[in-house]
Design a protein around this motif. Sequence first.
Motif, PDB file in Angstrom:
ATOM      1  N   UNK A   1      23.792  20.316 -20.611  1.00 46.04           N
ATOM      2  CA  UNK A   1      24.507  19.104 -20.996  1.00 46.04           C
ATOM      3  C   UNK A   1      25.570  18.816 -19.956  1.00 46.04           C
ATOM      4  N   UNK A   2      25.440  17.700 -19.261  1.00 43.90           N
ATOM      5  CA  UNK A   2      26.371  17.373 -18.196  1.00 43.90           C
ATOM      6  C   UNK A   2      26.736  15.903 -18.282  1.00 43.90           C
ATOM      7  N   UNK A   3      27.682  15.492 -17.420  1.00 36.39           N
ATOM      8  CA  UNK A   3      28.023  14.088 -17.291  1.00 36.39           C
ATOM      9  C   UNK A   3      28.514  13.491 -18.589  1.00 36.39           C
ATOM     10  N   UNK A   4      27.973  12.296 -18.945  1.00 45.11           N
ATOM     11  CA  UNK A   4      28.431  11.608 -20.139  1.00 45.11           C
ATOM     12  C   UNK A   4      28.273  12.430 -21.409  1.00 45.11           C
ATOM     13  N   UNK A   5      27.197  13.264 -21.513  1.00 42.59           N
ATOM     14  CA  UNK A   5      26.989  14.070 -22.709  1.00 42.59           C
ATOM     15  C   UNK A   5      28.119  15.068 -22.886  1.00 42.59           C
ATOM     16  N   UNK A   7      31.201  14.771 -21.751  1.00 41.80           N
ATOM     17  CA  UNK A   7      32.406  14.037 -22.126  1.00 41.80           C
ATOM     18  C   UNK A   7      32.344  13.589 -23.580  1.00 41.80           C
ATOM     19  N   UNK A   8      31.163  13.198 -24.033  1.00 39.03           N
ATOM     20  CA  UNK A   8      31.016  12.770 -25.429  1.00 39.03           C
ATOM     21  C   UNK A   8      31.269  13.942 -26.382  1.00 39.03           C
ATOM     22  N   UNK A   9      30.755  15.121 -26.027  1.00 42.37           N
ATOM     23  CA  UNK A   9      31.003  16.291 -26.860  1.00 42.37           C
ATOM     24  C   UNK A   9      32.488  16.619 -26.877  1.00 42.37           C
ATOM     25  N   UNK A  10      33.122  16.551 -25.715  1.00 34.53           N
ATOM     26  CA  UNK A  10      34.555  16.839 -25.652  1.00 34.53           C
ATOM     27  C   UNK A  10      35.358  15.927 -26.553  1.00 34.53           C
ATOM     28  N   UNK A  11      35.038  14.629 -26.525  1.00 38.05           N
ATOM     29  CA  UNK A  11      35.742  13.680 -27.386  1.00 38.05           C
ATOM     30  C   UNK A  11      35.488  13.981 -28.856  1.00 38.05           C
ATOM     31  N   UNK A  12      34.252  14.384 -29.174  1.00 34.81           N
ATOM     32  CA  UNK A  12      33.904  14.707 -30.564  1.00 34.81           C
ATOM     33  C   UNK A  12      34.662  15.952 -31.028  1.00 34.81           C
ATOM     34  N   UNK A  13      34.759  16.963 -30.169  1.00 33.47           N
ATOM     35  CA  UNK A  13      35.514  18.174 -30.505  1.00 33.47           C
ATOM     36  C   UNK A  13      36.968  17.829 -30.788  1.00 33.47           C
ATOM     37  N   UNK A  14      37.543  16.981 -29.941  1.00 36.12           N
ATOM     38  CA  UNK A  14      38.941  16.583 -30.134  1.00 36.12           C
ATOM     39  C   UNK A  14      39.128  15.875 -31.486  1.00 36.12           C
ATOM     40  N   UNK A  15      38.214  14.952 -31.813  1.00 34.14           N
ATOM     41  CA  UNK A  15      38.314  14.215 -33.078  1.00 34.14           C
ATOM     42  C   UNK A  15      38.214  15.157 -34.275  1.00 34.14           C
ATOM     43  N   UNK A  16      37.241  16.068 -34.231  1.00 31.62           N
ATOM     44  CA  UNK A  16      37.045  16.979 -35.360  1.00 31.62           C
ATOM     45  C   UNK A  16      38.193  17.977 -35.473  1.00 31.62           C
ATOM     46  N   UNK A  17      38.719  18.420 -34.337  1.00 31.48           N
ATOM     47  CA  UNK A  17      39.862  19.341 -34.373  1.00 31.48           C
ATOM     48  C   UNK A  17      41.072  18.678 -35.022  1.00 31.48           C
ATOM     49  N   UNK A  18      41.348  17.450 -34.628  1.00 31.05           N
ATOM     50  CA  UNK A  18      42.484  16.732 -35.208  1.00 31.05           C
ATOM     51  C   UNK A  18      42.272  16.484 -36.693  1.00 31.05           C
ATOM     52  N   UNK A  46      34.127  21.216 -19.084  1.00 32.61           N
ATOM     53  CA  UNK A  46      33.538  22.521 -19.407  1.00 32.61           C
ATOM     54  C   UNK A  46      32.260  22.313 -20.226  1.00 32.61           C
ATOM     55  N   UNK A  47      31.083  22.497 -19.608  1.00 34.87           N
ATOM     56  CA  UNK A  47      29.847  22.337 -20.381  1.00 34.87           C
ATOM     57  C   UNK A  47      29.738  23.389 -21.482  1.00 34.87           C
TER      58      UNK A  47
END
Length: 411
Positions: A1-5, A7-18, A46-47
């Motif tokens: 999983x690289x590139x946009x995928x 970044x999308x996972x990172x944003x999702x992790x941030x949302x769920x953590x908050x 970080x993939x």
Amino acid sequence: MTGPDTKALGQRVKELRRAAGMSQSDLATAMTRSESWVSQVERGVQPVERLSILQALADALHVSVRELRLDAAPPDEVEPEGITQSNDLDGLRVALTGHPALGSLFEQPPSEPMPTLADFRRLADEAWTLTHASSYGALSDHLARLLPSIEAAVRHAPAGDRAELHSLRAKLYQAAAASFTRQDQADAAWVAADRALQAAELAGQPLEVVASLFRMAHAFMRQQHMDQAEQAAKSAVAVMEPRADAPSCPPEELSLLGAMNLVLAVINAREGNRGGTHERIDRARAIAARLGEDRNDFDTEFGPTNVEIHAVSTAVELGDAGLALDVAQQVDPSGLSPERQSRFLLDVARAHAQRRHVGEATAALLESEALAPEQIHDHHLAREVIRDLVQLSEPRVPESLRGLAERSAIS
């Protein structure tokens, strides 16, 4: 999983953590990872390529894998384990795990052609170039390949080459230890420093042993084991100080003695001992004056400039922001590595933050980030000061500070 995928996972992790009411530190603890690893996942650098890690991340966030990543494979489709390319030191952590050359104990020949001794010298220098540049992702990939190779080589090389190979092996593990310490992975730093110490002794190089103790002391400091850090540093100083009295004492030995005094200055500062801090800084200043130049013996970068950088850092630790800023005005770190320059600017930013100088602190952090972005985005002190500055400036957070916080994945 690289590139946009990624970044999308990172944003999702941030949302769920908050949504779970967790800090990055909380998630890191639940994952038994470093806070810097969580930060890099959320920033999309970080993939997360193994399903086992993805599952652990989902468990820590109390969600399913599919809630975390909609395109995730079903649980029975397990991805193969192995080292994947990383933007921090995870690959290097894996390389440190287990015996470094177990096959050699069973007299298995190396599976690949061995680099020459000249190649190992060059590759060791490259490792320290990456370390001094705070290029931790590239260093991780470099050492993850190189360490198993040199571990095999030292067991199969001609007897006449083994002492130098052990010395190079110590140098490589010292680079690993220094980088793990700066990335807040003190457990791995201790392992690497211990292996460096063993290799240095096998090389018959007492000064390399001291250099390895220097890295070990820093690892202990990151673990908050100040008594052990102090013991490591004092044991070296006790042996080296009498030798330093001789006019013929080599500059390399003086450098290590000065560097160990700086370790003791930092320990005293963190314990709030002003007298002890200033005494050790003064001793290091005297040694640096005797050397008369900035050096980089054993990659310590010891010299007059680094002593003053530590004078700034220890003043900040003691809460003496005014003294730190006064000393900083006299320092020109441009001749040192990007890591040292970046760390100096970080301490300048911390001093300004103590005085509630948001603009000056932000400017120092941005300059530091330009020199060594991985250090500023992931160092615990940088992250702390960025949070403090955001809180100080709310509700009108300057755009430059807001951007820095976002790049560091700080809420």
